[in-house]
Design an enzyme around this catalytic site. Sequence first.
Site, mmCIF file in Angstrom:
data_model
loop_
_atom_site.group_PDB
_atom_site.id
_atom_site.type_symbol
_atom_site.label_atom_id
_atom_site.label_comp_id
_atom_site.label_asym_id
_atom_site.label_seq_id
_atom_site.Cartn_x
_atom_site.Cartn_y
_atom_site.Cartn_z
ATOM 1 N N THR A 199 6.356 1.466 2.497
ATOM 2 C CA THR A 199 8.270 1.717 2.533
ATOM 3 C C THR A 199 8.431 3.370 1.631
ATOM 4 O O THR A 199 9.371 4.401 2.121
ATOM 5 C CB THR A 199 8.514 0.598 1.272
ATOM 6 O OG1 THR A 199 8.797 -0.567 1.921
ATOM 7 C CG2 THR A 199 10.172 1.200 0.975
ATOM 8 N N ILE A 200 7.353 3.081 0.517
ATOM 9 C CA ILE A 200 7.811 4.730 0.298
ATOM 10 C C ILE A 200 7.425 5.431 1.358
ATOM 11 O O ILE A 200 8.049 6.874 1.313
ATOM 12 C CB ILE A 200 6.415 5.038 -0.905
ATOM 13 C CG1 ILE A 200 6.616 3.733 -2.570
ATOM 14 C CG2 ILE A 200 6.939 6.104 -1.465
ATOM 15 C CD1 ILE A 200 7.861 3.707 -2.815
ATOM 16 N N ILE A 245 0.654 -0.850 -0.113
ATOM 17 C CA ILE A 245 -0.391 0.013 -0.123
ATOM 18 C C ILE A 245 1.136 1.478 0.186
ATOM 19 O O ILE A 245 -0.241 2.131 0.467
ATOM 20 C CB ILE A 245 -0.852 0.002 1.138
ATOM 21 C CG1 ILE A 245 0.107 -0.085 2.242
ATOM 22 C CG2 ILE A 245 -1.681 -0.895 1.279
ATOM 23 C CD1 ILE A 245 -1.066 0.212 3.545
ATOM 24 N N GLY A 246 1.894 0.938 -0.023
ATOM 25 C CA GLY A 246 2.998 2.210 -0.404
ATOM 26 C C GLY A 246 3.587 2.838 1.388
ATOM 27 O O GLY A 246 4.307 3.556 0.736
ATOM 28 N N HIS A 275 15.639 0.454 -1.543
ATOM 29 C CA HIS A 275 14.471 1.613 -1.622
ATOM 30 C C HIS A 275 14.682 2.456 -0.684
ATOM 31 O O HIS A 275 14.747 4.020 -1.570
ATOM 32 C CB HIS A 275 12.847 0.861 -1.378
ATOM 33 C CG HIS A 275 13.481 -0.219 -2.758
ATOM 34 N ND1 HIS A 275 13.382 -0.433 -4.531
ATOM 35 C CD2 HIS A 275 12.505 -1.626 -2.541
ATOM 36 C CE1 HIS A 275 12.792 -1.065 -4.529
ATOM 37 N NE2 HIS A 275 12.044 -2.166 -4.021
ATOM 38 N N LYS A 330 14.423 -1.916 8.786
ATOM 39 C CA LYS A 330 13.058 -3.365 8.572
ATOM 40 C C LYS A 330 14.148 -4.307 9.261
ATOM 41 O O LYS A 330 14.741 -4.533 8.714
ATOM 42 C CB LYS A 330 12.953 -2.702 7.489
ATOM 43 C CG LYS A 330 11.932 -4.377 7.441
ATOM 44 C CD LYS A 330 11.763 -3.672 5.567
ATOM 45 C CE LYS A 330 9.932 -5.074 5.149
ATOM 46 N NZ LYS A 330 9.005 -4.940 4.282
ATOM 47 N N GLU A 388 10.459 -0.162 10.609
ATOM 48 C CA GLU A 388 9.425 -0.374 9.025
ATOM 49 C C GLU A 388 9.123 -1.736 9.466
ATOM 50 O O GLU A 388 10.106 -2.920 9.398
ATOM 51 C CB GLU A 388 9.040 0.298 7.477
ATOM 52 C CG GLU A 388 8.266 -0.500 6.867
ATOM 53 C CD GLU A 388 9.035 -0.313 5.776
ATOM 54 O OE1 GLU A 388 8.225 -0.995 4.034
ATOM 55 O OE2 GLU A 388 9.866 -0.021 5.310
#
Length: 206
Positions: A16-17, A13-14, A46, A32, A98
């Site tokens: 990590t962004i 769903i985003g 990323h 993470k 995360e």
Amino acid sequence: MSAFVVTGTDTGIGKTIFSAALTGALHAHYWKPVQAGLDDGADRDHVASLSGVPADQVLPEAYRLNTPCSPHRAAELDGVVIDLAQLALPAVRPLVVEGAGGALVPVTRSTTYADVFAWWNLPVVVVARTALGTINHSLLTFEALRSRGVPIHGVAFVGEGNEDSEATICAMGNVKRLGRLPMLARLDRESLAAAFAENFRVGDFV
């Protein structure tokens, strides 16, 4: 100094962004603890490319697993036993941690991420999509966290705006609306930093 956990209402769903954007905005360290799935590169890679923080602030995982599935199963497939003691928080601050998937994803056969969050006792940012089904997923996530005494810092939406859904989630869930990260036509360090600065207040995370 600030330290936050970022979890989601679902996978893909985003999260990590958003974590990369928050890491960059806070000039934080990123961690993470369990990476499950390496076909598309690790999430830390990323974040390293999108956050703009020095490479040594993107910390190595405690466990790096091959199969893109729940960590408990990915570990079994790799012949690895996840030792929860290895998931103790790094001492560095500021820090963005995360999770994987949603709050109730199993880390082991007897422990979910929400259980680990309760141990860490850090404020949690819930990343929620704005598409159909998000109200149910978001409210269930809040209940799962609160039942374990996990402090919820607020909710960050990702996707096209949906004012009614976003307002309903925040009102019924009694959580702070931190902002919404829109879908970006071009995803790179500059565009992500600009989108975060336009749609979030760094002061909400300090």
